[in-house]
Design an enzyme around this catalytic site. Structure first.
Site, PDB file in Angstrom:
ATOM      1  CD  GLU A 112     -31.058  39.523 -85.286  1.00  0.00           C
ATOM      2  OE1 GLU A 112     -31.824  38.535 -84.615  1.00  0.00           O
ATOM      3  OE2 GLU A 112     -30.305  39.865 -85.153  1.00  0.00           O
ATOM      4  CB  CYS A 121     -30.355  35.589 -83.395  1.00  0.00           C
ATOM      5  SG  CYS A 121     -30.546  36.537 -81.865  1.00  0.00           S
TER       6      CYS A 121
END
Length: 458
Positions: free
Chosen positions: A232, A266
């Site tokens: 990720e 994020c």
């Protein structure tokens, strides 16, 4: 290599911790490998009881853990406590659902494959290495650790070097709750030492949340050793506002999305793409609310935006904004460094970005928002998809055709309609393109680190 708590609010070093020696690292890997054998002899019910006990520890210590998180990385205290509570909730979710998620699945008609019985089974891979960032020092780890341990894996954690107290808390958490010794171990090592740990034959797989360069490095090592990896990485999520949207609600939510975790997330709206018909209305409301935010000591309840977690992180943000300014972009608010101690940066809104500005393609990891004016639906979609990232997205519209087009057309791992992107343990989480591969959370996230075994019986 420095492993230390440096308070981002003051810039002062609170604690320095010695890294683990090579012998200590080897011992911890050995403990995790031994724990895998012990865990495989336990039932889902037993592991669930231990996981509930670990969740109870988090809830009991939420206030203290929240303060620890804020001191180490600077997010407002209410958000830190909420992170602890969210982590405990995810632990209970996997405690209660893993037996179902990983249940044997029989083939309805085994005779079609010439068998009397045929089924599939999920089994743990073994020791999984987690390389985790500082921005959610508990949640990022727990959302891996809870499903991995409930599946029967053991975990090794290489945490960010600026949150060592969080890392040490996690090192003992699961054993305190009853899990076998070594089920989860923290490795106090530098990034340069990750490769050797991942290459170790006792380590079966790796998961990393972090930067694209870190992801590339880890993926290359995992590939060289033929080991499973989940990545990720970064994101520069589009937040699209169309004419049929509730503009006031969109603007208010946009502010929360951009400044959550001091802008260091994020999965947060970073690029605000607004249809020409409502651009001026949205820009005025959004800019005014960003300018009015309370910036200050994150331990104070009234603070809405604290400091950035590290001095290099703030410097990167300064350079991105300065580059945009030099390229001709318009700074609607912010774009300045406050004179107070610590690594603060003023909430910032930038408009009129030329294509050559770095912010058009690069992720702003801090309270900096980019505004884009879109001519129509197709232009909004083009702007949204023009980056190399594809983590998540948010679309604000009450037009069914808009909704359909954006759900289908956005290059992202998720689309949130009339809402802010949030990670839920019930929903898969992850991205495409250079935002990584694989998924976390939900059933599919737990299965990432399992062997799907097929059984055929004559």
């Amino acid at each position: 290599m420095s492993i230390a708590t440096v308070n981002p609010t003051t810039g002062k070093t609170e604690m320095i911790i010695e890294p683990h020696s090579g012998l200590e690292v080897d011992q911890r890997i050995a403990e995790a490998a031994a724990a895998v054998h012990a865990l495989r002899r336990t039932s889902f019910a037993q592991r669930a009881a231990w996981m509930h006990a670990a969740a109870d520890i988090l809830d009991d210590q939420a206030a203290g853990l929240g303060e620890l998180i804020t001191v180490e990385m600077g997010k407002p205290i209410a958000q830190s406590v909420a992170e602890v509570v969210k982590s405990a909730k995810a632990m209970r979710f996997y405690a209660d659902n893993s037996a179902t998620f990983l249940a044997d699945a029989p083939l309805d008609d085994p005779t079609q494959v010439g068998a009397s019985q045929a089924w599939t089974r999920y089994e743990p891979l073994g020791v999984v290495l987690a390389v985790m960032p500082w921005n959610y020092p508990l949640w990022q780890v727990i959302r891996f650790a809870a499903p991995a341990l409930m599946a029967g894996n053991a975990g090794l954690l290489k945490h960010a070097s600026n949150v060592p107290q969080a890392a040490l808390f996690l090192d003992t958490l699961f054993e305190r709750a009853g899990f076998p010794k070594g089920s989860f171990r923290t490795l106090l090592i530098g990034g340069a030492e990750v490769g050797a740990v991942l290459a170790d034959a006792r380590v079966a797989a790796v998961t990393l949340t972090g930067s694209e360069p870190a992801g590339r490095s880890v993926a290359a090592i995992a590939g060289d050793h033929v080991k499973k990896a989940v990545l990720e990485l970064g994101g520069s999520d589009p937040f699209i506002v169309m004419p049929s949207a509730d503009v006031a609600a969109a603007a208010a939510t946009a502010v929360r999305a951009r400044i959550s975790n001091n802008g260091q997330s994020c999965i947060a709206g970073k690029r605000f793409i607004v249809h020409d018909a409502v651009y001026d209305e949205f820009a005025a409301a959004f800019t005014a609310q960003m300018a009015a935010l309370v910036v200050g000591d994150p331990l104070l309840p009234e603070t809405q935006v604290g400091p950035l977690a590290t001095e290099p992180g703030r410097q990167e943000l300064i350079e991105l904004v300065d580059d945009a300014r030099a390229a001709g972009a318009t700074i609607l608010t912010g774009g300045t460094v406050p004179g107070a101690p610590g690594w603060f940066y003023a909430p910032t809104v930038i408009a009129d970005l030329p294509d050559n500005a770095r912010l058009v393609q690069e992720e702003a990891f801090g309270p900096v928002a980019s505004l884009y004016r879109a001519r129509d639906r197709e232009d909004a979609l083009r702007i949204a998809n023009q980056t190399t990232f594809g983590l998540s997205s948010s679309v604000w519209t009450n037009d069914p055709e808009d909704e359909s087009v954006f759900i289908s057309g956005l290059d992202a791992g998720a689309v949130f309609v009339n809402g802010m992107t949030v990670s839920y343990q019930e929903l898969p989480f992850g991205g495409i393109k250079r935002s990584g591969f694989g998924r976390e959370l939900a059933a599919v996230g737990q299965r990432e680190f399992c062997n799907l075994k097929t059984i055929w019986k004559a």
